[in-house]
Write a protein that holds these residues in place. Structure first.
Motif, PDB file in Angstrom:
ATOM      1  N   LYS A  92       0.818  -1.218   0.000  1.00 37.10           N
ATOM      2  CA  LYS A  92       0.000   0.000   0.000  1.00 37.10           C
ATOM      3  C   LYS A  92       0.850   1.267   0.000  1.00 37.10           C
ATOM      4  N   TYR A  93       2.130   1.166   0.409  1.00 34.89           N
ATOM      5  CA  TYR A  93       3.010   2.334   0.430  1.00 34.89           C
ATOM      6  C   TYR A  93       3.984   2.383  -0.745  1.00 34.89           C
ATOM      7  N   CYS A  94       4.065   1.330  -1.534  1.00 37.72           N
ATOM      8  CA  CYS A  94       5.003   1.266  -2.651  1.00 37.72           C
ATOM      9  C   CYS A  94       4.591   2.254  -3.736  1.00 37.72           C
ATOM     10  N   LYS A  95       5.551   3.043  -4.236  1.00 36.41           N
ATOM     11  CA  LYS A  95       5.289   4.024  -5.295  1.00 36.41           C
ATOM     12  C   LYS A  95       5.681   3.514  -6.668  1.00 36.41           C
ATOM     13  N   GLY A  96       6.118   2.266  -6.746  1.00 33.87           N
ATOM     14  CA  GLY A  96       6.475   1.704  -8.044  1.00 33.87           C
ATOM     15  C   GLY A  96       7.647   2.399  -8.703  1.00 33.87           C
ATOM     16  N   CYS A  97       8.563   2.943  -7.910  1.00 32.64           N
ATOM     17  CA  CYS A  97       9.685   3.718  -8.464  1.00 32.64           C
ATOM     18  C   CYS A  97      10.720   2.837  -9.156  1.00 32.64           C
ATOM     19  N   GLY A  98      10.796   1.565  -8.757  1.00 30.17           N
ATOM     20  CA  GLY A  98      11.721   0.644  -9.388  1.00 30.17           C
ATOM     21  C   GLY A  98      13.131   0.655  -8.840  1.00 30.17           C
ATOM     22  N   LEU A  99      13.401   1.450  -7.803  1.00 32.47           N
ATOM     23  CA  LEU A  99      14.752   1.478  -7.232  1.00 32.47           C
ATOM     24  C   LEU A  99      15.167   0.121  -6.689  1.00 32.47           C
ATOM     25  N   CYS A 100      14.269  -0.557  -6.014  1.00 33.13           N
ATOM     26  CA  CYS A 100      14.596  -1.879  -5.472  1.00 33.13           C
ATOM     27  C   CYS A 100      14.883  -2.870  -6.596  1.00 33.13           C
ATOM     28  N   ILE A 101      14.180  -2.729  -7.696  1.00 36.11           N
ATOM     29  CA  ILE A 101      14.389  -3.595  -8.855  1.00 36.11           C
ATOM     30  C   ILE A 101      15.786  -3.400  -9.426  1.00 36.11           C
ATOM     31  N   SER A 102      16.195  -2.140  -9.529  1.00 36.62           N
ATOM     32  CA  SER A 102      17.473  -1.825 -10.172  1.00 36.62           C
ATOM     33  C   SER A 102      18.691  -2.286  -9.376  1.00 36.62           C
ATOM     34  N   VAL A 103      18.568  -2.432  -8.065  1.00 32.90           N
ATOM     35  CA  VAL A 103      19.732  -2.814  -7.254  1.00 32.90           C
ATOM     36  C   VAL A 103      19.775  -4.289  -6.873  1.00 32.90           C
ATOM     37  N   CYS A 104      18.743  -5.034  -7.192  1.00 38.29           N
ATOM     38  CA  CYS A 104      18.722  -6.447  -6.828  1.00 38.29           C
ATOM     39  C   CYS A 104      19.727  -7.224  -7.682  1.00 38.29           C
ATOM     40  N   PRO A 105      20.745  -7.822  -7.042  1.00 36.77           N
ATOM     41  CA  PRO A 105      21.756  -8.544  -7.825  1.00 36.77           C
ATOM     42  C   PRO A 105      21.221  -9.822  -8.479  1.00 36.77           C
ATOM     43  N   LYS A 106      20.148 -10.372  -7.950  1.00 35.70           N
ATOM     44  CA  LYS A 106      19.557 -11.590  -8.513  1.00 35.70           C
ATOM     45  C   LYS A 106      18.426 -11.285  -9.497  1.00 35.70           C
ATOM     46  N   LYS A 107      18.025 -10.019  -9.591  1.00 33.19           N
ATOM     47  CA  LYS A 107      16.964  -9.586 -10.513  1.00 33.19           C
ATOM     48  C   LYS A 107      15.667 -10.375 -10.312  1.00 33.19           C
ATOM     49  N   ILE A 108      15.247 -10.484  -9.043  1.00 30.55           N
ATOM     50  CA  ILE A 108      14.034 -11.242  -8.721  1.00 30.55           C
ATOM     51  C   ILE A 108      12.858 -10.353  -8.337  1.00 30.55           C
ATOM     52  N   ILE A 142      19.067 -13.844  -1.846  1.00 35.70           N
ATOM     53  CA  ILE A 142      20.292 -14.134  -1.103  1.00 35.70           C
ATOM     54  C   ILE A 142      20.386 -13.339   0.204  1.00 35.70           C
ATOM     55  N   GLY A 143      19.384 -12.523   0.499  1.00 39.25           N
ATOM     56  CA  GLY A 143      19.355 -11.782   1.756  1.00 39.25           C
ATOM     57  C   GLY A 143      20.357 -10.661   1.856  1.00 39.25           C
ATOM     58  N   CYS A 144      20.729 -10.059   0.741  1.00 36.41           N
ATOM     59  CA  CYS A 144      21.757  -9.011   0.748  1.00 36.41           C
ATOM     60  C   CYS A 144      21.248  -7.674   1.293  1.00 36.41           C
ATOM     61  N   SER A 145      19.948  -7.461   1.277  1.00 29.59           N
ATOM     62  CA  SER A 145      19.283  -6.241   1.754  1.00 29.59           C
ATOM     63  C   SER A 145      19.547  -5.009   0.894  1.00 29.59           C
ATOM     64  N   SER A 146      20.093  -5.175  -0.297  1.00 24.08           N
ATOM     65  CA  SER A 146      20.325  -4.027  -1.184  1.00 24.08           C
ATOM     66  C   SER A 146      19.024  -3.287  -1.471  1.00 24.08           C
ATOM     67  N   CYS A 147      17.953  -4.033  -1.670  1.00 24.02           N
ATOM     68  CA  CYS A 147      16.661  -3.416  -1.977  1.00 24.02           C
ATOM     69  C   CYS A 147      16.185  -2.545  -0.811  1.00 24.02           C
ATOM     70  N   ALA A 148      16.273  -3.061   0.401  1.00 19.83           N
ATOM     71  CA  ALA A 148      15.784  -2.336   1.574  1.00 19.83           C
ATOM     72  C   ALA A 148      16.653  -1.125   1.893  1.00 19.83           C
ATOM     73  N   LEU A 149      17.938  -1.206   1.611  1.00 21.62           N
ATOM     74  CA  LEU A 149      18.829  -0.081   1.870  1.00 21.62           C
ATOM     75  C   LEU A 149      18.625   1.048   0.867  1.00 21.62           C
ATOM     76  N   THR A 150      18.087   0.729  -0.291  1.00 23.04           N
ATOM     77  CA  THR A 150      17.914   1.712  -1.355  1.00 23.04           C
ATOM     78  C   THR A 150      16.618   2.499  -1.223  1.00 23.04           C
ATOM     79  N   VAL A 151      15.580   1.867  -0.700  1.00 27.90           N
ATOM     80  CA  VAL A 151      14.279   2.537  -0.587  1.00 27.90           C
ATOM     81  C   VAL A 151      13.904   2.731   0.874  1.00 27.90           C
ATOM     82  N   SER A 152      12.799   3.414   1.085  1.00 27.77           N
ATOM     83  CA  SER A 152      12.323   3.710   2.430  1.00 27.77           C
ATOM     84  C   SER A 152      11.970   2.434   3.196  1.00 27.77           C
TER      85      SER A 152
END
Length: 72
Positions: free
Chosen positions: A11-27, A52-62
């Protein structure tokens, strides 16, 4: 077996795609079949077993709408 887990509060996702762009596994993908209350297509993980639990997605977005952590 997944080494990590990602969860979205869609409900809070803005569809910005930042999490998509940083995911090393592209999932992570935008769910084009859903629209949240703000009018955006929210992100979701398509193949959680590959996380893989790298947390890149969570570190990139709110942290208000995305959580990532290792599961061991």
């Amino acid at each position: 077996m997944a080494k990590g887990r990602v969860s979205f509060d869609q409900k809070y996702c803005k569809g910005c795609g930042l999490c998509i762009s940083v995911c090393p596994k592209k999932i992570i993908e935008l769910d084009l079949s859903k629209v949240n209350s703000k009018g955006y297509n929210p992100a979701h993980v398509e193949r959680m077993e590959e996380c893989i639990g790298c947390s890149s997605c969570a570190l990139t977005v709110s942290y208000t709408h995305l959580r990532a952590h290792e599961t061991r």
